[in-house]
Scaffold this motif. Sequence first.
Motif, PDB file in Angstrom:
ATOM      1  N   SER A 200       0.833  -1.208   0.000  1.00 15.19           N
ATOM      2  CA  SER A 200       0.000   0.000   0.000  1.00 15.19           C
ATOM      3  C   SER A 200       0.867   1.257   0.000  1.00 15.19           C
ATOM      4  CB  SER A 200      -0.920   0.024   1.225  1.00 15.19           C
ATOM      5  OG  SER A 200      -1.784  -1.084   1.225  1.00 15.19           O
ATOM      6  N   ASP A 201       1.884   1.271   0.849  1.00  6.50           N
ATOM      7  CA  ASP A 201       2.786   2.425   0.919  1.00  6.50           C
ATOM      8  C   ASP A 201       3.559   2.605  -0.386  1.00  6.50           C
ATOM      9  OD1 ASP A 201       1.925   2.878   3.506  1.00  6.50           O
ATOM     10  OD2 ASP A 201       3.711   1.992   4.441  1.00  6.50           O
ATOM     11  N   ALA A 202       4.003   1.492  -0.982  1.00  9.41           N
ATOM     12  CA  ALA A 202       4.736   1.579  -2.249  1.00  9.41           C
ATOM     13  C   ALA A 202       3.843   2.109  -3.361  1.00  9.41           C
ATOM     14  CB  ALA A 202       5.296   0.207  -2.625  1.00  9.41           C
ATOM     15  N   LEU A 203       2.593   1.680  -3.381  1.00  8.84           N
ATOM     16  CA  LEU A 203       1.654   2.179  -4.389  1.00  8.84           C
ATOM     17  C   LEU A 203       1.413   3.671  -4.211  1.00  8.84           C
ATOM     18  CD1 LEU A 203      -0.833  -0.814  -4.369  1.00  8.84           C
ATOM     19  CD2 LEU A 203       0.591  -0.098  -6.305  1.00  8.84           C
ATOM     20  N   ARG A 204       1.239   4.097  -2.972  1.00  8.93           N
ATOM     21  CA  ARG A 204       1.056   5.524  -2.712  1.00  8.93           C
ATOM     22  C   ARG A 204       2.279   6.321  -3.154  1.00  8.93           C
ATOM     23  NH1 ARG A 204      -2.197   7.059   2.597  1.00  8.93           N
ATOM     24  NH2 ARG A 204      -3.948   5.647   2.423  1.00  8.93           N
ATOM     25  N   ALA A 205       3.461   5.807  -2.863  1.00  2.33           N
ATOM     26  CA  ALA A 205       4.686   6.514  -3.254  1.00  2.33           C
ATOM     27  C   ALA A 205       4.821   6.602  -4.771  1.00  2.33           C
ATOM     28  CB  ALA A 205       5.909   5.814  -2.653  1.00  2.33           C
ATOM     29  N   HIS A 206       4.361   5.595  -5.463  1.00  4.02           N
ATOM     30  CA  HIS A 206       4.490   5.569  -6.922  1.00  4.02           C
ATOM     31  C   HIS A 206       3.437   6.413  -7.636  1.00  4.02           C
ATOM     32  CE1 HIS A 206       5.768   3.955 -10.768  1.00  4.02           C
ATOM     33  NE2 HIS A 206       4.504   3.744 -11.055  1.00  4.02           N
TER      34      HIS A 206
END
Length: 172
Positions: free
Chosen positions: A80-86
């Motif tokens: 979830s955090d990686a998707l938000r960062a991307h």
Amino acid sequence: MSISRTTWRTTWRTGAALAVLAALTTSAGAFAAPAGASAGATAKPAPDHEGSPSSAVDRVAAFYGAYVDARTGTPDGALSDALRAHFLTREFRGRLAAWEREHGADGVFRAQNTPHAWRVSYDNSGAGHTWTRVRLAWGDEAKPTYTYVSVQSDLNTKLISDIKEADGTTGE
């Protein structure tokens, strides 16, 4: 030196998240499924889906598809955090975190739970931005209820720069 099972699992999940992100940027629309479609449905084949990383609307669809997957079942916080960062601008991630602290809910969905389906459609463009309308389906899959969010993306970067609750009066 031995690495712990937790460290190995975290490393593996981070690698998987990066692989998902790479796939999403090349086939953004591939994850868009029609509301009510189920994996076991055999009546008729699912429609083809296309997408382009140069389309802000397709990128919103890719984000919501992957984010719903990451939050379904046992939520994967690293993904979830990686998707938000991307997919989200840095500035918006800060505002989103503040909104979430204030409301005790997931700011992407504007809710405490995860929807079982979603649909993204173009809404408007102007002043260097485009807006997409995201319909989130909740409750019984046979007779769902819907909420809507309006997602603003920057046309230059295609990154999501705002998410707000939207009116649900579209005749659906």
